[in-house]
Design a protein around this motif. Structure first.
Motif, PDB file in Angstrom:
ATOM      1  N   ARG A   1       0.824  -1.213   0.000  1.00  0.00           N
ATOM      2  CA  ARG A   1       0.000   0.000   0.000  1.00  0.00           C
ATOM      3  C   ARG A   1       0.858   1.262   0.000  1.00  0.00           C
ATOM      4  O   ARG A   1       0.520   2.266  -0.642  1.00  0.00           O
ATOM      5  N   LEU A   2       1.981   1.231   0.710  1.00  0.00           N
ATOM      6  CA  LEU A   2       2.876   2.390   0.736  1.00  0.00           C
ATOM      7  C   LEU A   2       3.527   2.604  -0.631  1.00  0.00           C
ATOM      8  O   LEU A   2       3.720   3.745  -1.069  1.00  0.00           O
ATOM      9  N   ILE A   3       3.858   1.518  -1.302  1.00  0.00           N
ATOM     10  CA  ILE A   3       4.443   1.605  -2.639  1.00  0.00           C
ATOM     11  C   ILE A   3       3.456   2.250  -3.603  1.00  0.00           C
ATOM     12  O   ILE A   3       3.810   3.134  -4.401  1.00  0.00           O
ATOM     13  N   VAL A   4       2.199   1.826  -3.527  1.00  0.00           N
ATOM     14  CA  VAL A   4       1.165   2.370  -4.410  1.00  0.00           C
ATOM     15  C   VAL A   4       0.964   3.858  -4.159  1.00  0.00           C
ATOM     16  O   VAL A   4       0.961   4.672  -5.084  1.00  0.00           O
ATOM     17  N   SER A   5       0.779   4.237  -2.887  1.00  0.00           N
ATOM     18  CA  SER A   5       0.481   5.641  -2.597  1.00  0.00           C
ATOM     19  C   SER A   5       1.654   6.541  -2.953  1.00  0.00           C
ATOM     20  O   SER A   5       1.454   7.673  -3.421  1.00  0.00           O
ATOM     21  N   GLU A   6       2.880   6.063  -2.769  1.00  0.00           N
ATOM     22  CA  GLU A   6       4.032   6.880  -3.159  1.00  0.00           C
ATOM     23  C   GLU A   6       4.092   7.061  -4.668  1.00  0.00           C
ATOM     24  O   GLU A   6       4.309   8.177  -5.170  1.00  0.00           O
ATOM     25  N   LEU A   7       3.905   5.979  -5.436  1.00  0.00           N
ATOM     26  CA  LEU A   7       3.958   6.096  -6.891  1.00  0.00           C
ATOM     27  C   LEU A   7       2.866   7.023  -7.417  1.00  0.00           C
ATOM     28  O   LEU A   7       3.122   7.866  -8.294  1.00  0.00           O
ATOM     29  N   LEU A   8       1.655   6.911  -6.898  1.00  0.00           N
ATOM     30  CA  LEU A   8       0.580   7.800  -7.346  1.00  0.00           C
ATOM     31  C   LEU A   8       0.869   9.249  -6.963  1.00  0.00           C
ATOM     32  O   LEU A   8       0.491  10.180  -7.685  1.00  0.00           O
ATOM     33  N   TRP A   9       1.545   9.449  -5.840  1.00  0.00           N
ATOM     34  CA  TRP A   9       2.005  10.786  -5.420  1.00  0.00           C
ATOM     35  C   TRP A   9       2.963  11.366  -6.454  1.00  0.00           C
ATOM     36  O   TRP A   9       2.837  12.520  -6.863  1.00  0.00           O
ATOM     37  N   PHE A  10       3.921  10.544  -6.894  1.00  0.00           N
ATOM     38  CA  PHE A  10       4.826  10.989  -7.967  1.00  0.00           C
ATOM     39  C   PHE A  10       4.042  11.352  -9.222  1.00  0.00           C
ATOM     40  O   PHE A  10       4.267  12.399  -9.841  1.00  0.00           O
TER      41      PHE A  10
END
Length: 314
Positions: A53-62
């Motif tokens: 979940r942290l990987i997903v939210s960080e990538l979408l943030w980028f």
């Protein structure tokens, strides 16, 4: 995930012990490549639990071009907090306990770790509740999201590299210029952390989209499992956006290192037997890559070994 485990073995057995910016010390190797066929499953590490979940939210943030940790904190994602806190603790407005070299001190001093955690929670609370404080101390400078979506063109405008590369893949798939760069020499000094994953390139063949990442600096125990999953996910998302199937993710590393205070954790991880890879599921078929939310993306069949904790070097 054998390519990743082999990298760990290579560094532990044949790496060079070196100093580093954080003062922690590393064992490293230079110039290493891993390949992951995305048809074999989603490359999320199974020898320790990795927070997808942290990987997903960080990538979408980028992908949204965001550079403020407040957005991540609102999703309970704390992976960039230390760099924002470092800026706050070094400012003349900060009047709390001395936080010099807080990352390394916390790893060896339980009493200081308690104080750091207390100050960090105060900081997070202010970021989430105070708009002005968040603008000033939550922004990390022109990091990944800024470079991906708003690279300054030198003429007063900006370049949206992600939209451009999607258009290029769709309209000129055989081009050798499907490239996105995060390394902007004119702005590196203004970034909370100069980009570690500096440049990636897409390649189209036989209806499949592959991606190669060049990463200048790679924290192999904590960072690289995130990086592998993040860019594998990006490949899936860009393939989805362009009507292609995902192919390979190729991960090329410059300085690939294991911090000295991660040696025991890596040794433990290498005793574990890898488990089957999970499958990626992307919901919301009508949403574009820029409109997806964290809840739209998940993995199925993920059965990892337990998490292994380790301190982050700031």
């Amino acid at each position: 995930m054998e390519p990743y485990l082999q990298l760990c073995r290579t560094i532990m057995e044949n790496g060079t012990d070196k100093g580093d910016r954080t003062g922690t010390g590393t064992r490293s190797t230079f110039g290493h490549q891993m390949r992951f066929n995305l048809e074999d499953g989603f490359p999320l590490l199974t020898t320790k639990k990795t927070a997808f979940r942290l990987i997903v939210s960080e990538l979408l943030w980028f992908l949204k071009g965001d550079t403020n940790v407040r957005t991540l904190m609102q999703e309970n994602n704390r992976i960039w907090d230390e760099w924002a806190f470092e800026k706050w603790a070094a400012s003349p407005e900060y009047d709390g306990p001395d936080m010099t070299d807080f990352g390394r001190r916390a790893a060896s001093d339980p009493a200081f770790k308690w104080t750091l955690d207390e100050e960090m929670e105060k900081f997070r609370g202010r970021i989430l509740s105070d708009d002005g404080f968040a603008r000033k101390y939550g922004d990390l400078g022109p990091v990944y999201g800024r470079q991906w979506r708003s690279w300054p063109d030198g003429k007063g405008g900006t370049i949206d590299q992600i939209k451009n590369v999607i258009d290029s893949i769709q309209n000129n798939p055989d081009s050798r210029r499907h490239i996105v760069s995060a390394w902007n020499p004119a702005e590196v000094e203004d970034m909370a952390l100069p980009p570690c994953h500096t440049l990636f390139q897409f390649y189209v063949a036989n209806g499949k989209l592959s991606c190669q990442l060049y990463q200048r600096s790679a924290d192999v125990f904590l960072g690289v499992p995130f990086n592998i999953a993040s860019y594998a996910l990006l490949t899936h998302l860009i393939a989805r956006e362009t009507g292609l199937e995902p192919g390979e993710f190729i991960h090329t590393l410059g300085d690939a290192h294991i911090y000295s205070n991660h040696f025991d954790q890596v040794t433990e991880q290498l005793t574990r037997t890898p488990r089957p890879l999970p499958e990626l599921v992307i919901e919301a078929p009508a949403k574009s890559i820029f409109d997806l939310e964290t809840g739209d993306i998940r993995v199925e069949g993920y059965d990892p070994h337990p998490k292994i904790k380790a301190p982050i070097a700031v």
